[in-house]
Design an enzyme around this catalytic site. Structure first.
Site: not given
Ligand SMILES: NC(=O)c1ccc[n+]([C@@H]2O[C@H](COP(=O)([O-])OP(=O)(O)OC[C@H]3O[C@@H](n4cnc5c(N)ncnc54)[C@H](OP(=O)(O)O)[C@@H]3O)[C@@H](O)[C@H]2O)c1
Length: 358
Positions: A55-56, A58, A60, A229
């Site tokens: 949740a910190n 993107g 989340g 991924y």
């Molecule tokens: N962005 C896209 O284009 C896209 C497209 C389709 C689906 N999604 C899905 O959307 C979801 C959110 O992704 P986002 O795009 O918001 O990416 P993001 O900004 O990178 O956010 C991912 C989050 O996951 C956390 N995380 C990573 N490894 C972890 C671990 N070992 N334990 C606990 N937390 C962890 C990260 O924490 P840290 O900040 O500490 O690394 C961050 O808070 C994901 O499930 C992704 O697959 C995204």
């Protein structure tokens, strides 16, 4: 000549922003579309507790903010304490008049002991969890062995969220059994997925504990960030589909899938610099289709707030998308059951690990 160039650039920009406007207005949708109009009152989530992993940052972060703004108690389950606490302080000052509550709890999905400790805390505090949002993931992180001896990407994107869900289910269903018909108490698990999962492949060996030699072999395969991924997200999607079928019959809790769409977040942090330069060539296309984190979060927020989401349904662009799950590997029931069984057998072994509870 320069007028011609300027005119061309202006037309291209107008075209790009036109498409972008069309997408945001008519394609991507917003979460209010998923919510019953009678529920539009302020603080509509008061008294409900949501867990949001990752949740910190993107998507989340946007989800946590919107739930909090609407009066929910949001548990930010993250591994980055400093960033999460700073976010909590910022949200508290931005929305000081909402009746929501924000709590930070440490969670590292690459570490089963951390997941177990997280769940123990929830259990000890007797928190009545309304919805679990499995949002955290990594996109093509380094191929590494975790402390638990699994491949890092598969543990963070699939085994970790699966363990968290399996451990939380009995806690979530303990407080109010069989309240599916009561809108206010309708409980949910939301798995944030990706449409890229349909292009993944299942490597069953990775659902088991592996060693360094397997990691070396995997590195030799030289898979792209995207391949790793897609496969980890596919494993998670197949597991979720089978679990949701079992759960619907037994526990009266819904498990759905939410796909945010291509969104500009930190997810792509592991993409190499040369690849980023290559991707920059597609900048005009990205400008048309790339969502902001707020836009990407809409479907997830809608799933969290709506009382109408159903199990084993994938939501995209703030509506159910029946087509995506209807063909190909994502609709292979045998594969789904196999991934579920292998995952459960792995998780059962983990649960027997001696874990220092305090
Ligand atoms: N962005 C896209 O284009 C896209 C497209 C389709 C689906 N999604 C899905 O959307 C979801 C959110 O992704 P986002 O795009 O918001 O990416 P993001 O900004 O990178 O956010 C991912 C989050 O996951 C956390 N995380 C990573 N490894 C972890 C671990 N070992 N334990 C606990 N937390 C962890 C990260 O924490 P840290 O900040 O500490 O690394 C961050 O808070 C994901 O499930 C992704 O697959 C995204």
């Amino acid at each position: 000549m320069s007028y011609l160039i300027l005119g061309g650039a202006a037309s291209l920009s107008a075209f790009i922003f036109g498409i972008r406007y069309y997408n945001s207005r008519f394609v991507w949708g917003n979460y209010e579309m998923m919510i019953d109009k009678s529920e539009t009152k302020k603080n509509r989530l008061e008294g409900k507790t949501f867990i949001v992993t990752g949740a910190n940052s993107g998507i989340g972060k946007e989800v946590a903010q919107e739930l909090y703004r609407n009066g929910a108690h949001v548990i930010l389950a993250c591994r980055n304490e400093r960033e999460t606490i700073a976010l909590i302080e910022q949200l508290r000052s931005n929305y000081c008049d909402c009746n929501g509550q924000l709590t930070y709890k440490h969670l590292d999905l690459a570490n089963f002991e951390s997941i177990q400790k997280f769940v123990d805390e929830i259990k000890n505090e007797q928190l009545n969890i309304h919805t679990l949002i499995n949002n955290a993931a990594i996109f093509g992180g380094p191929i590494e062995l975790t402390k638990d001896e699994y491949e890092l990407n598969i543990q963070v994107n699939h085994l970790g969220p699966a363990l968290l869900t399996i451990l939380l289910l009995p806690i979530m269903t303990k407080h109010e059994p069989f309240l599916n018909t009561d809108n206010l108490m309708h409980k949910k698990v939301i798995m944030v997925t990706s449409t890229l999962a349909k292009n993944g492949t299942i490597n069953e060996q990775l659902l088991n504990r592996i060693d360094d030699s397997k990691i070396i072999e995997l590195r030799r395969l030289n898979q792209s960030n995207k391949d790793i991924y897609m496969s980890s997200k596919l494993a998670n999607l197949l597991f979720t589909r089978h679990l949701s079928k079992l759960i619907t019959n037994n526990l009266n809790l819904d498990i759905c899938l939410a796909s945010p769409g291509f969104t500009l977040t930190r997810l792509h942090r592991y993409v190499t610099i040369p690849k980023r330069f290559l991707l920059a060539l597609y900048a005009p296309l990205f400008a048309m289709i790339l969502r902001s984190p707020k836009q990407g979060a809409q479907t997830v927020i809608g799933c969290a707030m709506s009382q109408q989401v159903q199990s084993d349904v994938l939501y995209q662009n703030c509506r159910a998308n029946d087509k995506l799950l209807s063909s190909g590997i994502v609709n292979d029931q045998q594969a789904s059951e196999r991934v579920y069984r292998l995952t459960m057998s792995t998780l059962n072994k983990c649960l027997e690990l001696p874990i220092d509870k305090h």
